[in-house]
Design a protein around this motif. Structure first.
Motif, mmCIF file in Angstrom:
data_model
loop_
_atom_site.group_PDB
_atom_site.id
_atom_site.type_symbol
_atom_site.label_atom_id
_atom_site.label_comp_id
_atom_site.label_asym_id
_atom_site.label_seq_id
_atom_site.Cartn_x
_atom_site.Cartn_y
_atom_site.Cartn_z
ATOM 1 N N ASP A 53 -36.404 18.436 -19.090
ATOM 2 C CA ASP A 53 -35.917 20.262 -19.422
ATOM 3 C C ASP A 53 -36.630 20.934 -19.977
ATOM 4 O OD1 ASP A 53 -33.530 20.531 -21.069
ATOM 5 O OD2 ASP A 53 -35.257 21.296 -22.976
ATOM 6 N N VAL A 54 -37.534 20.873 -19.429
ATOM 7 C CA VAL A 54 -38.888 22.482 -19.794
ATOM 8 C C VAL A 54 -38.275 22.766 -17.964
ATOM 9 C CG1 VAL A 54 -40.403 23.624 -19.272
ATOM 10 C CG2 VAL A 54 -39.733 22.316 -21.806
ATOM 11 N N LEU A 55 -38.005 22.348 -17.276
ATOM 12 C CA LEU A 55 -38.455 22.398 -16.333
ATOM 13 C C LEU A 55 -36.808 22.661 -15.235
ATOM 14 C CD1 LEU A 55 -40.328 19.287 -13.848
ATOM 15 C CD2 LEU A 55 -40.998 21.843 -14.659
ATOM 16 N N ASP A 56 -36.148 22.152 -15.677
ATOM 17 C CA ASP A 56 -34.737 22.640 -16.063
ATOM 18 C C ASP A 56 -34.577 23.792 -16.196
ATOM 19 O OD1 ASP A 56 -33.300 19.959 -14.613
ATOM 20 O OD2 ASP A 56 -33.184 19.334 -16.549
ATOM 21 N N GLN A 57 -34.933 23.895 -17.658
ATOM 22 C CA GLN A 57 -34.647 25.824 -17.717
ATOM 23 C C GLN A 57 -35.649 26.900 -16.845
ATOM 24 O OE1 GLN A 57 -34.792 26.393 -22.129
ATOM 25 N NE2 GLN A 57 -35.221 24.056 -22.381
ATOM 26 N N MET A 77 -49.927 9.514 -17.371
ATOM 27 C CA MET A 77 -48.794 8.094 -16.288
ATOM 28 C C MET A 77 -48.027 8.639 -15.780
ATOM 29 S SD MET A 77 -51.308 5.918 -16.336
ATOM 30 C CE MET A 77 -50.423 4.453 -15.857
ATOM 31 N N ASP A 78 -47.184 9.263 -16.196
ATOM 32 C CA ASP A 78 -45.823 9.663 -15.976
ATOM 33 C C ASP A 78 -45.876 11.120 -14.753
ATOM 34 O OD1 ASP A 78 -46.591 12.020 -18.057
ATOM 35 O OD2 ASP A 78 -44.503 11.598 -18.822
ATOM 36 N N PHE A 79 -47.172 11.107 -14.519
ATOM 37 C CA PHE A 79 -47.248 12.585 -13.800
ATOM 38 C C PHE A 79 -46.635 12.953 -12.669
ATOM 39 C CE2 PHE A 79 -49.153 15.165 -10.630
ATOM 40 C CZ PHE A 79 -49.615 16.650 -11.068
ATOM 41 N N PHE A 80 -46.393 11.814 -11.970
ATOM 42 C CA PHE A 80 -45.904 11.435 -10.545
ATOM 43 C C PHE A 80 -44.368 11.537 -10.748
ATOM 44 C CE2 PHE A 80 -50.310 10.345 -9.027
ATOM 45 C CZ PHE A 80 -49.969 12.059 -7.147
ATOM 46 N N PRO A 81 -44.022 10.790 -10.923
ATOM 47 C CA PRO A 81 -42.210 11.421 -11.755
ATOM 48 C C PRO A 81 -42.607 13.199 -11.954
ATOM 49 C CG PRO A 81 -43.104 9.200 -13.081
ATOM 50 C CD PRO A 81 -44.378 10.111 -12.478
ATOM 51 N N ILE A 82 -43.239 13.563 -13.191
ATOM 52 C CA ILE A 82 -42.895 14.696 -13.836
ATOM 53 C C ILE A 82 -43.303 15.504 -11.800
ATOM 54 C CG2 ILE A 82 -44.023 17.129 -14.084
ATOM 55 C CD1 ILE A 82 -44.742 14.667 -16.939
ATOM 56 N N LEU A 83 -44.051 15.390 -11.014
ATOM 57 C CA LEU A 83 -43.528 16.101 -9.782
ATOM 58 C C LEU A 83 -42.501 16.342 -8.756
ATOM 59 C CD1 LEU A 83 -46.192 18.184 -7.440
ATOM 60 C CD2 LEU A 83 -46.641 16.279 -7.361
ATOM 61 N N GLU A 84 -42.653 14.936 -9.405
ATOM 62 C CA GLU A 84 -40.513 14.700 -7.958
ATOM 63 C C GLU A 84 -40.061 14.864 -8.450
ATOM 64 O OE1 GLU A 84 -38.664 10.800 -6.724
ATOM 65 O OE2 GLU A 84 -40.395 10.647 -7.716
ATOM 66 N N TYR A 85 -40.216 15.202 -10.115
ATOM 67 C CA TYR A 85 -38.449 15.857 -10.514
ATOM 68 C C TYR A 85 -38.600 17.771 -9.997
ATOM 69 C CZ TYR A 85 -34.732 16.680 -14.259
ATOM 70 O OH TYR A 85 -33.705 17.281 -14.195
ATOM 71 N N ALA A 86 -40.144 18.266 -10.523
ATOM 72 C CA ALA A 86 -40.397 19.503 -10.477
ATOM 73 C C ALA A 86 -40.172 20.172 -8.542
ATOM 74 C CB ALA A 86 -41.292 20.028 -10.093
ATOM 75 N N ARG A 87 -40.260 18.727 -7.730
ATOM 76 C CA ARG A 87 -39.604 19.598 -6.281
ATOM 77 C C ARG A 87 -38.844 19.274 -5.916
ATOM 78 N NH1 ARG A 87 -41.281 21.879 -3.454
ATOM 79 N NH2 ARG A 87 -41.043 21.493 -1.567
ATOM 80 N N ALA A 88 -38.122 18.052 -6.854
ATOM 81 C CA ALA A 88 -36.065 17.641 -6.505
ATOM 82 C C ALA A 88 -35.788 19.303 -6.612
ATOM 83 C CB ALA A 88 -35.824 16.866 -7.432
ATOM 84 N N LEU A 89 -36.129 20.292 -8.205
ATOM 85 C CA LEU A 89 -35.879 21.657 -8.590
ATOM 86 C C LEU A 89 -36.291 22.733 -7.531
ATOM 87 C CD1 LEU A 89 -36.199 20.942 -11.857
ATOM 88 C CD2 LEU A 89 -34.243 20.837 -11.152
ATOM 89 N N MET A 90 -36.793 22.414 -6.374
ATOM 90 C CA MET A 90 -37.563 23.192 -5.136
ATOM 91 C C MET A 90 -38.335 23.761 -5.797
ATOM 92 S SD MET A 90 -35.614 22.272 -3.211
ATOM 93 C CE MET A 90 -36.148 23.209 -1.615
ATOM 94 N N PHE A 91 -39.052 24.180 -6.558
ATOM 95 C CA PHE A 91 -40.311 24.670 -7.673
ATOM 96 C C PHE A 91 -41.370 25.051 -6.261
ATOM 97 C CE2 PHE A 91 -38.800 24.065 -11.609
ATOM 98 C CZ PHE A 91 -39.423 25.394 -11.924
ATOM 99 N N CYS A 92 -41.635 25.917 -5.708
ATOM 100 C CA CYS A 92 -43.236 25.736 -5.110
ATOM 101 C C CYS A 92 -44.573 25.127 -6.096
ATOM 102 C CB CYS A 92 -43.629 27.371 -4.162
ATOM 103 S SG CYS A 92 -44.921 27.105 -3.744
#
Length: 370
Positions: A53-57, A77-92
């Motif tokens: 939710d923070v990444l969306d914001q 343990m959820d680092f890669f799901p977080i990273l994947e979500y961040a990249r899907a939002l097109m963050f560098c």
């Protein structure tokens, strides 16, 4: 800074956009570095859903650069799901890690997700020194193994070396190691006080004479990392320039949702568990106070001969008691670069700087300018 990044910074300042954000996903760590300014206990980290939710914001607010750090990011343990979500939002995305837990599978995922760079802390090329700082036996060998796996997959790796009394003599060895590995290397001579205000960690910093040698060695100076670059100045007058990126184009979010102007500026401005990020960014009184400050508003620094070139960190000044006051550590760096005492050194003759610098500044500063 590239012309493109300068223009992005300029536009971000004009539009009031947080161009870059560092999000620490955890303070937990498998290392216990002697100079670390964090409390490594988990006091209630944000959940995976909260972080998403923070990444969306952040994306909605216009943020583009995202640094994921810790603690050690791979303790989650959820680092890669977080990273994947961040990249899907097109963050560098940039990652800061000790690389201890990076194996082939982790290196593959970091490559496949298109991470812009990975920064790995290496304190010495000698295991007894590096491991002595991290307090984790075998950490140098494991971290170098992680670097090799990343580098072999084409991921940009940057070795970060914080200079302290324990490892000062090893910076040339770390640079040579980076060259051997085919990765970049930065050196940071600033030891940050603990986020709870305890300044005892500063005593781990290198002495004045050693710091002077750092800034006189062109091979070293070329790799010295300033903590954050200021956004492009809006005014020509140095007294009206933006002092740094904190609150202007950058901010920091802790694992508990606390928002600060910078990772090195622990002034609470709000919490994303209770407020929308954009409301904190735009309307927090603390954020806006930091934004209002220009060098001409600083009672001591505005009259200093270093005002146009000093790397003064308002966060370090804040941790010394006054965000509008001098940062002794930055006064020290200005002095060793030039041999000219700062206004703060003249004002505060019993100085919090290293005694060797005080003695020189009050007696024979001309010796440094020879």
């Amino acid at each position: 800074m590239s012309p493109l990044l300068q223009e992005m910074n300029r536009r971000a300042v004009e539009l009031g956009i947080p161009l870059g954000v560092q999000l620490d996903v955890t303070y937990r760590c498998n290392e216990r570095c002697v100079h670390c300014y964090l409390d490594h206990h988990d006091h209630g980290e944000m959940s995976t859903d909260e972080i998403r939710d923070v990444l969306d914001q952040l994306a909605d607010a216009g943020a583009f650069f995202l640094t994921l750090s810790g603690g050690e990011v791979l303790m989650r343990m959820d680092f890669f799901p977080i990273l994947e979500y961040a990249r899907a939002l097109m963050f560098c995305v940039k990652i800061k890690t000790n690389a201890f837990m990076i194996r082939a599978s982790e290196a593959d995922r970091i490559r496949d997700l298109g991470v812009q760079s990975v920064q790995v802390s290496i304190y010495s090329h000698r295991p007894e020194v590096h491991d002595g700082i991290t307090k984790l036996p075998g950490s140098l060998e494991r971290s170098l193994g992680g670097i090799r796996l990343l580098q072999a997959r084409g991921t940009k790796v940057i070795i970060a070396n914080v200079l302290m009394r324990q490892n000062y003599s090893d910076y040339a060895g770390v640079k040579a190691l980076a060259q051997e590995l085919g990765v970049d290397c930065t050196i940071d001579p600033t030891v940050t006080p603990h986020m709870n205000g305890d300044r005892s960690l500063v005593a781990l910093g290198i002495s004045g004479g050693d710091l002077r040698q750092v800034f006189r060695n062109p091979d070293v100076v070329a790799n010295v990392e300033e903590f954050c670059a200021p956004p492009s100045a809006v005014e020509d007058d140095a007294l009206d320039e933006l002092p740094c990126s904190a609150s202007h184009t950058f901010c920091y979010i802790s694992p508990y949702g606390d928002v600060f102007p910078c990772v090195q500026f622990p002034l609470p401005t709000g919490n994303v568990r209770r407020q929308r990020f954009i409301d904190i960014w735009r309307h927090s009184p603390e954020m806006n106070e930091v934004r209002s400050i220009r060098p001409r508003h600083l009672p001591v620094c505005s009259a200093c001969s270093h005002v146009g070139t000093c790397t003064r960190c308002p966060g370090l000044a804040y941790m010394e008691g006054n965000m509008r006051g001098p940062s002794s550590q930055d006064c020290e760096k200005s002095f060793v670069r030039t041999g000219i005492p700062s206004a703060n050194m003249f004002r505060n003759k019993s100085s919090r700087l290293h005694p060797s610098l005080v003695q020189i500044s009050l007696g024979s500063s001309a010796a440094l300018v020879s």
